[in-house]
Every structure is written in C-alpha cells, then in structure tokens.
Design a protein around this motif. Structure first.
Motif, PDB file in Angstrom:
ATOM      1  N   LYS A  52       0.827  -1.197   0.000  1.00  0.00           N
ATOM      2  CA  LYS A  52       0.000   0.000   0.000  1.00  0.00           C
ATOM      3  C   LYS A  52       0.870   1.259   0.000  1.00  0.00           C
ATOM      4  CE  LYS A  52      -3.669   2.347   2.594  1.00  0.00           C
ATOM      5  NZ  LYS A  52      -4.549   2.280   3.796  1.00  0.00           N
ATOM      6  N   GLU A  53       1.920   1.242   0.791  1.00  0.00           N
ATOM      7  CA  GLU A  53       2.826   2.394   0.849  1.00  0.00           C
ATOM      8  C   GLU A  53       3.577   2.580  -0.462  1.00  0.00           C
ATOM      9  OE1 GLU A  53       3.710   2.229   5.673  1.00  0.00           O
ATOM     10  OE2 GLU A  53       4.907   1.039   4.276  1.00  0.00           O
ATOM     11  N   ASP A  55       2.454   1.723  -3.382  1.00  0.00           N
ATOM     12  CA  ASP A  55       1.463   2.262  -4.327  1.00  0.00           C
ATOM     13  C   ASP A  55       1.277   3.764  -4.114  1.00  0.00           C
ATOM     14  OD1 ASP A  55       1.084  -0.230  -5.437  1.00  0.00           O
ATOM     15  OD2 ASP A  55      -0.732  -0.681  -4.280  1.00  0.00           O
ATOM     16  N   THR A  56       1.292   4.192  -2.851  1.00  0.00           N
ATOM     17  CA  THR A  56       1.167   5.618  -2.548  1.00  0.00           C
ATOM     18  C   THR A  56       2.358   6.389  -3.115  1.00  0.00           C
ATOM     19  OG1 THR A  56      -0.070   5.171  -0.514  1.00  0.00           O
ATOM     20  CG2 THR A  56       0.988   7.324  -0.692  1.00  0.00           C
ATOM     21  N   LEU A  57       3.547   5.857  -2.929  1.00  0.00           N
ATOM     22  CA  LEU A  57       4.742   6.498  -3.482  1.00  0.00           C
ATOM     23  C   LEU A  57       4.664   6.555  -5.001  1.00  0.00           C
ATOM     24  CD1 LEU A  57       7.545   4.899  -1.277  1.00  0.00           C
ATOM     25  CD2 LEU A  57       6.706   7.253  -1.172  1.00  0.00           C
ATOM     26  N   GLY A  58       4.168   5.479  -5.614  1.00  0.00           N
ATOM     27  CA  GLY A  58       4.051   5.434  -7.067  1.00  0.00           C
ATOM     28  C   GLY A  58       3.085   6.458  -7.621  1.00  0.00           C
ATOM     29  N   SER A  59       2.129   6.880  -6.780  1.00  0.00           N
ATOM     30  CA  SER A  59       1.156   7.896  -7.215  1.00  0.00           C
ATOM     31  C   SER A  59       1.701   9.312  -7.060  1.00  0.00           C
ATOM     32  CB  SER A  59      -0.135   7.753  -6.403  1.00  0.00           C
ATOM     33  OG  SER A  59       0.071   8.167  -5.054  1.00  0.00           O
ATOM     34  N   GLY A  60       2.928   9.429  -6.523  1.00  0.00           N
ATOM     35  CA  GLY A  60       3.539  10.747  -6.361  1.00  0.00           C
ATOM     36  C   GLY A  60       3.361  11.354  -4.984  1.00  0.00           C
ATOM     37  N   LYS A  61       2.696  10.636  -4.083  1.00  0.00           N
ATOM     38  CA  LYS A  61       2.445  11.163  -2.745  1.00  0.00           C
ATOM     39  C   LYS A  61       3.488  10.633  -1.752  1.00  0.00           C
ATOM     40  CE  LYS A  61      -2.565  11.463  -3.485  1.00  0.00           C
ATOM     41  NZ  LYS A  61      -3.893  10.985  -3.016  1.00  0.00           N
ATOM     42  N   PRO A  62       3.729  11.385  -0.675  1.00  0.00           N
ATOM     43  CA  PRO A  62       4.685  10.920   0.338  1.00  0.00           C
ATOM     44  C   PRO A  62       4.062   9.894   1.274  1.00  0.00           C
ATOM     45  CG  PRO A  62       3.787  13.026   0.996  1.00  0.00           C
ATOM     46  CD  PRO A  62       3.212  12.734  -0.368  1.00  0.00           C
ATOM     47  N   VAL A  63       4.928   9.160   1.943  1.00  0.00           N
ATOM     48  CA  VAL A  63       4.504   8.168   2.939  1.00  0.00           C
ATOM     49  C   VAL A  63       5.175   8.506   4.260  1.00  0.00           C
ATOM     50  CG1 VAL A  63       4.767   5.765   3.667  1.00  0.00           C
ATOM     51  CG2 VAL A  63       4.020   6.284   1.339  1.00  0.00           C
ATOM     52  N   MET A  64       4.389   8.504   5.339  1.00  0.00           N
ATOM     53  CA  MET A  64       4.923   8.740   6.669  1.00  0.00           C
ATOM     54  C   MET A  64       5.075   7.411   7.386  1.00  0.00           C
ATOM     55  SD  MET A  64       5.230  12.038   6.781  1.00  0.00           S
ATOM     56  CE  MET A  64       5.612  12.203   8.516  1.00  0.00           C
ATOM     57  N   LYS A  65       6.262   7.198   7.971  1.00  0.00           N
ATOM     58  CA  LYS A  65       6.521   5.966   8.702  1.00  0.00           C
ATOM     59  C   LYS A  65       6.935   6.301  10.134  1.00  0.00           C
ATOM     60  CE  LYS A  65       7.121   2.190   7.216  1.00  0.00           C
ATOM     61  NZ  LYS A  65       6.280   0.974   7.177  1.00  0.00           N
ATOM     62  N   GLN A  66       6.455   5.516  11.064  1.00  0.00           N
ATOM     63  CA  GLN A  66       6.856   5.636  12.467  1.00  0.00           C
ATOM     64  C   GLN A  66       7.550   4.343  12.833  1.00  0.00           C
ATOM     65  OE1 GLN A  66       5.925   8.517  14.315  1.00  0.00           O
ATOM     66  NE2 GLN A  66       7.403   7.870  15.850  1.00  0.00           N
ATOM     67  N   PRO A  67       8.891   4.298  12.730  1.00  0.00           N
ATOM     68  CA  PRO A  67       9.588   3.035  12.981  1.00  0.00           C
ATOM     69  C   PRO A  67       9.430   2.580  14.416  1.00  0.00           C
ATOM     70  CG  PRO A  67      11.137   4.854  12.863  1.00  0.00           C
ATOM     71  CD  PRO A  67       9.807   5.407  12.454  1.00  0.00           C
ATOM     72  N   PRO A  68       9.372   1.270  14.640  1.00  0.00           N
ATOM     73  CA  PRO A  68       9.275   0.765  16.015  1.00  0.00           C
ATOM     74  C   PRO A  68      10.559   1.055  16.768  1.00  0.00           C
ATOM     75  CG  PRO A  68       9.669  -1.023  14.485  1.00  0.00           C
ATOM     76  CD  PRO A  68       9.410   0.194  13.650  1.00  0.00           C
ATOM     77  N   PRO A  69      10.476   1.321  18.070  1.00  0.00           N
ATOM     78  CA  PRO A  69      11.691   1.597  18.850  1.00  0.00           C
ATOM     79  C   PRO A  69      12.585   0.381  18.946  1.00  0.00           C
ATOM     80  CG  PRO A  69       9.796   1.331  20.296  1.00  0.00           C
ATOM     81  CD  PRO A  69       9.262   1.348  18.883  1.00  0.00           C
ATOM     82  N   LYS A  70      13.894   0.633  18.954  1.00  0.00           N
ATOM     83  CA  LYS A  70      14.849  -0.443  19.144  1.00  0.00           C
ATOM     84  C   LYS A  70      14.952  -0.777  20.624  1.00  0.00           C
ATOM     85  CE  LYS A  70      17.545   0.819  15.066  1.00  0.00           C
ATOM     86  NZ  LYS A  70      18.877   1.216  14.549  1.00  0.00           N
ATOM     87  N   GLU A  71      15.568  -1.882  20.923  1.00  0.00           N
ATOM     88  CA  GLU A  71      15.706  -2.307  22.315  1.00  0.00           C
ATOM     89  C   GLU A  71      16.415  -1.235  23.142  1.00  0.00           C
ATOM     90  OE1 GLU A  71      17.491  -6.055  24.920  1.00  0.00           O
ATOM     91  OE2 GLU A  71      17.632  -6.042  22.736  1.00  0.00           O
ATOM     92  N   GLY A  72      15.789  -0.859  24.248  1.00  0.00           N
ATOM     93  CA  GLY A  72      16.375   0.156  25.121  1.00  0.00           C
ATOM     94  C   GLY A  72      16.016   1.580  24.759  1.00  0.00           C
ATOM     95  N   GLU A  73      15.244   1.786  23.660  1.00  0.00           N
ATOM     96  CA  GLU A  73      14.856   3.128  23.246  1.00  0.00           C
ATOM     97  C   GLU A  73      13.362   3.322  23.456  1.00  0.00           C
ATOM     98  OE1 GLU A  73      16.030   3.858  19.259  1.00  0.00           O
ATOM     99  OE2 GLU A  73      18.182   3.769  19.671  1.00  0.00           O
ATOM    100  N   LEU A  74      12.988   4.577  23.659  1.00  0.00           N
ATOM    101  CA  LEU A  74      11.576   4.900  23.849  1.00  0.00           C
ATOM    102  C   LEU A  74      10.860   5.137  22.535  1.00  0.00           C
ATOM    103  CD1 LEU A  74      11.863   7.315  26.906  1.00  0.00           C
ATOM    104  CD2 LEU A  74      11.227   4.906  26.896  1.00  0.00           C
TER     105      LEU A  74
END
Length: 245
Positions: A52-53, A55-74
C-alpha cells in the motif's frame, strides 16, 4: 466603546503571546547545552515499505513511517519517504544548495551558510543560519551543523552548539537511494526531530510535526523534477573551505 476595549485587549494578548521572549538574545553566545536529542547516523533507514505504501509512493504522494523503537529506546520521530522523478545528483543539487533555500522553501525567511569545509574523512561540515517564520510575527532563528557524507548518500545535522538557537534542540537526516524499479529516479528519506523551548502556540507545534516533513520532501521533489540535470554544488567537489562570521 466596550467592544473596542475588548478588541484592543485581545490584540494585546495576541501580540504578547506571539512575540518571542528571546528576540534580543546574543545569538553568538554558546547554546545552553551540547545536545539533548539522539543524533542520526548517516546511511539508510531501517524501514520496510508495504504494498500500500509503495502504491502511494508510485502515485507521487509521500509516505509517513513511524519506525518501532529499538531495544532500550523509547522511540524516535516520524520519517517521510518520497519518490522523485529525477536522478540522485539532481536531488542532491537541491538539498546541498542551502543558500538558495529561501526562494524555494515555504515559511523560510533566511538561510545562509557561514562555514563549509571538507573533513579528513571525506565528509563535509556545513554550518547554516536559518530563520523560520511559521506564523505572522513569530519566527525562530537557529544555527545548524550539517554533516554531508557522500559515500553514504546522507546528510545528518544537529544544532551548532557554539551559537544560541531559538529551538532547544534539533536532530535530522536526509538519505537518498536509487529508485529500485525506475531508472534515473530517486527515493528520498527525511527525518527531523525538533525540541522546543517552553509552551508554544498550537499552530507552531502542528507545523513542526508531520506537516513540516511533507513540506520538506515536497519542495525537494518539485525543484528536482523541474531541474533533472542539476549538479552538486562545486564546493563539494573539492577540498575548498568557506567561512565567514
């Protein structure tokens, strides 16, 4: 008469709220600390894009991602991904030409390099003054220390802590990759975490969250596609140094 008095008092309150208390500070004095936010490391982001993301990029629109925290990070800030129909060099031509940002970047009132130097490890140090006018009558002046890493296709930055900035702290990262499916196209990754001093009006907080990320990749996409034969500024092709007060 009573309505006029109330209107005057309302305007007075607005002016007081929108006038920065730091407007007369000595910007050449050292910042109050040497960094609070975690620095980004140059190189690719650890991201996986789903169909889905993509496809969104392919349409010319940006994608926002919130990466999961790594071990020991908030947890970290959001990352904006944008596909650009122009080669990497054309995109770098826009990102690295900071002296021309004012005419291209929304809400940017001033942007000027005051130091550029090639380091022994092949990276470049770029120090830049920026003034952002987010809402009328309310602006932030800050000084940035960028690190351009050509071999890792990245620019990372923090505040220049030798000077005083209106933002409490900043940590950011541009990273470019060749598009995996489209020749002469680029996938752009952008993150910028901002820490503010004290309470601020809601429109400012809103702008400095996700909307600012989309604005950044948006103007880079527009200008790069307008100038697909753009070249990296010549100062980054040599060991020349530039500095001014």
């Amino acid at each position: 008469m009573m309505i006029q008095k109330r209107l005057f008092l309302t305007l007075l309150v607005l002016v007081c709220c929108l006038t920065p208390s730091w407007s007369k500070k000595d910007y050449n004095a050292p910042h109050g600390h040497q960094g609070l936010l975690k620095s980004y490391e140059p190189g690719p982001f650890d991201l996986v894009l789903n169909k889905k993301e993509l496809d969104t990029l392919g349409s010319g629109k940006p994608v926002m991602k919130q990466p999961p925290p790594k071990e020991g990070e908030l947890g970290g800030g959001a990352i904006c991904v944008q596909d650009v129909d122009a080669p990497k060099e054309a995109v770098w031509a826009q990102i690295l030409d900071l002296d021309s940002y004012k005419s291209k970047v929304p809400k940017l009132n001033e942007c000027k390099n005051y130091f550029v130097n090639k380091m022994k490890d092949g990276t470049f140090s770029i120090k830049t003054k920026m003034v952002v006018g987010i809402i009328p009558g309310y602006s932030y002046t800050s000084f940035y220390d960028h690190k351009y890493s050509p071999e890792k296709d990245s620019v990372t930055w923090r505040l220049d802590y030798d000077k005083t900035s209106d933002f409490d702290d900043v940590s950011g990262h541009w990273h470019l990759e060749d598009h995996p499916d489209k020749p002469d196209c680029t996938r752009v990754f952008y993150a910028c975490d901002v820490m503010l001093k004290g309470a601020v009006p809601k429109p400012i907080a809103n702008y400095l969250s996700k909307s600012a990320l989309k604005t950044a990749t948006g103007w880079v996409k527009k200008e790069s596609e307008k100038n697909p034969t753009g070249k990296v500024p010549k100062i980054f092709e040599s060991s020349a140094a530039f500095a001014k007060k």
